[in-house]
Design an enzyme around this catalytic site. Structure first.
Site, PDB file in Angstrom:
ATOM      1  N   GLN A   1      -4.626  -1.561   9.580  1.00  0.00           N
ATOM      2  CA  GLN A   1      -4.761  -3.247   8.714  1.00  0.00           C
ATOM      3  C   GLN A   1      -5.131  -3.865   9.713  1.00  0.00           C
ATOM      4  O   GLN A   1      -4.954  -4.107  10.961  1.00  0.00           O
ATOM      5  CB  GLN A   1      -2.990  -3.271   8.396  1.00  0.00           C
TER       6      GLN A   1
ATOM      7  N   ASP B   1     -11.271   2.801   4.026  1.00  0.00           N
ATOM      8  CA  ASP B   1     -11.476   1.618   3.707  1.00  0.00           C
ATOM      9  C   ASP B   1     -13.088   1.277   3.480  1.00  0.00           C
ATOM     10  O   ASP B   1     -13.260   0.217   3.513  1.00  0.00           O
ATOM     11  CB  ASP B   1     -10.974   0.566   4.938  1.00  0.00           C
TER      12      ASP B   1
ATOM     13  N   LYS C   1       1.016  -1.140   0.068  1.00  0.00           N
ATOM     14  CA  LYS C   1       0.070  -0.172  -0.264  1.00  0.00           C
ATOM     15  C   LYS C   1       0.918   1.153  -0.126  1.00  0.00           C
ATOM     16  O   LYS C   1       0.769   2.145  -0.734  1.00  0.00           O
ATOM     17  CB  LYS C   1      -0.906  -0.035   1.238  1.00  0.00           C
TER      18      LYS C   1
HETATM   19  N1  GUN Z   1      -7.126  -6.854   5.867  1.00  0.00           N
HETATM   20  C1  GUN Z   1      -7.616  -7.538   4.740  1.00  0.00           C
HETATM   21  N2  GUN Z   1      -8.066  -6.575   3.783  1.00  0.00           N
HETATM   22  C2  GUN Z   1      -8.019  -5.445   4.291  1.00  0.00           C
HETATM   23  C3  GUN Z   1      -8.447  -3.925   3.893  1.00  0.00           C
HETATM   24  O1  GUN Z   1      -8.974  -3.869   2.711  1.00  0.00           O
HETATM   25  N3  GUN Z   1      -8.186  -3.140   4.704  1.00  0.00           N
HETATM   26  C4  GUN Z   1      -7.669  -3.104   5.835  1.00  0.00           C
HETATM   27  N4  GUN Z   1      -7.372  -2.086   6.764  1.00  0.00           N
HETATM   28  N5  GUN Z   1      -7.382  -4.402   6.369  1.00  0.00           N
HETATM   29  C5  GUN Z   1      -7.347  -5.512   5.863  1.00  0.00           C
END
Ligand code: GUN
Length: 284
Positions: A96, A119, A52
């Site tokens: 995350q 998100d 990311k």
């Molecule tokens: N863990 C798995 N997928 C995601 C996501 O799209 N965003 C976040 N913050 N954590 C995740």
């Protein structure tokens, strides 16, 4: 033999558009900033966070990493989030998931300001998704619809079967497909005769989290198969929820793992971060 849906190619085109938008904002003196919080030492989370951050750098978005130790308390995490909510250089906040055991994920999600919730996990934003009125798109499902568009795969009137009912993927995926006039069935671990449903799917989205779960006998000839899985097989190799080698012989389109849905999730995150920056700098 199915046509491959190339998530890297589609995400590259989205990322180019995002980079152009960021450059335009920069010209007007606006910087775009994303806070990325990671708690503990989950190796998969570390890889996602690194990907990311790298994607942010390529798009001209400033990313700020907050790496907290495994023994961080919920209160400590919430106080960091409140600080980031107030920080004007931060347009988006991503924490995350999953969090280490003992941390209150629900509280964490609800503390992120809905305006910075890139998100789209906050109840305010999931509520918007439910009524089909989007500010932030749910990252993985929106990435999937972007891929369908890129390959001119029409959803209207199609029977879409989603396996998995998570808040991150299954539920918002169902909403997005419904918004496009698909007829949607959501299956899950308690579904009786799962294969009976999947065999009816024109578009099958697998978000189960089990390697090679979807086998060729579960798929209709000519179906579009989207694999959200990110698993490790017995040899430790990354693999999806779909038995790709067999299912690709029956499907019309299929996403690979890696190189399918994964890159699209990140592309949507970048889009949402730019949306957040624009909204926070808007005068209307
Ligand atoms: N863990 C798995 N997928 C995601 C996501 O799209 N965003 C976040 N913050 N954590 C995740």
């Amino acid at each position: 033999m199915a046509r491959l849906i190339d998530g890297r190619e589609v995400s590259a085109s989205v990322k180019r558009r995002v980079a152009d938008e960021v450059a335009e904002l920069n010209k007007n003196g606006i910087e775009v900033g994303l806070a990325v919080i990671i708690v503990g030492n989950n190796p998969a989370s570390r890889t996602y966070v690194n990907n990311k951050k790298k994607a942010c750098a390529e798009a001209g978005i400033n990313s700020y990493e907050y790496a907290l130790p495994e023994d961080t308390t919920t209160d400590e995490l919430l106080s960091l989030i409140r600080e980031l909510n107030r920080d004007s250089k931060i347009n988006g906040i991503l924490c995350q998931l999953p969090l280490p055991e003992g941390l209150d994920e629900k509280k964490v999600i609800e503390t992120i300001s809905p305006e910075k919730d890139v998100d789209a996990f906050h109840a305010v934003n999931t509520g918007h998704i439910m009524i089909g009125d989007y500010t932030f798109l749910p990252c993985t499902p929106a990435g999937i619809t972007e891929m369908l568009d890129y390959y001119n795969i029409d959803v209207e009137g199609k029977h879409c079967v989603v396996i998995g009912r998570s808040n991150i993927v299954g539920k918002p995926m169902a909403m997005l497909l419904l918004k496009r006039n698909g007829t949607v069935t959501v299956c899950h671990s308690k579904t009786v005769d799962l294969a009976g449903y999947t065999r009816q799917a024109d578009i099958l989205v697998a978000a189960i989290g089990k390697p090679y779960f979807v086998t060729a006998d579960m798929v209709k000839d000519g179906a579009v198969v989207i694999d959200v899985g990110m698993n490790r097989n017995a040899e430790g190799k990354l693999c999806g929820d779909v038995d790709f080698a067999e299912v690709e012989k029956k499907a019309s389109f299929i996403t690979p793992v890696p190189g399918g849905v994964g890159p699209m999730t990140i592309a949507t995150l970048l889009k949402n971060t730019v949306t957040a920056a624009k909204r926070q700098n808007s005068t209307d």
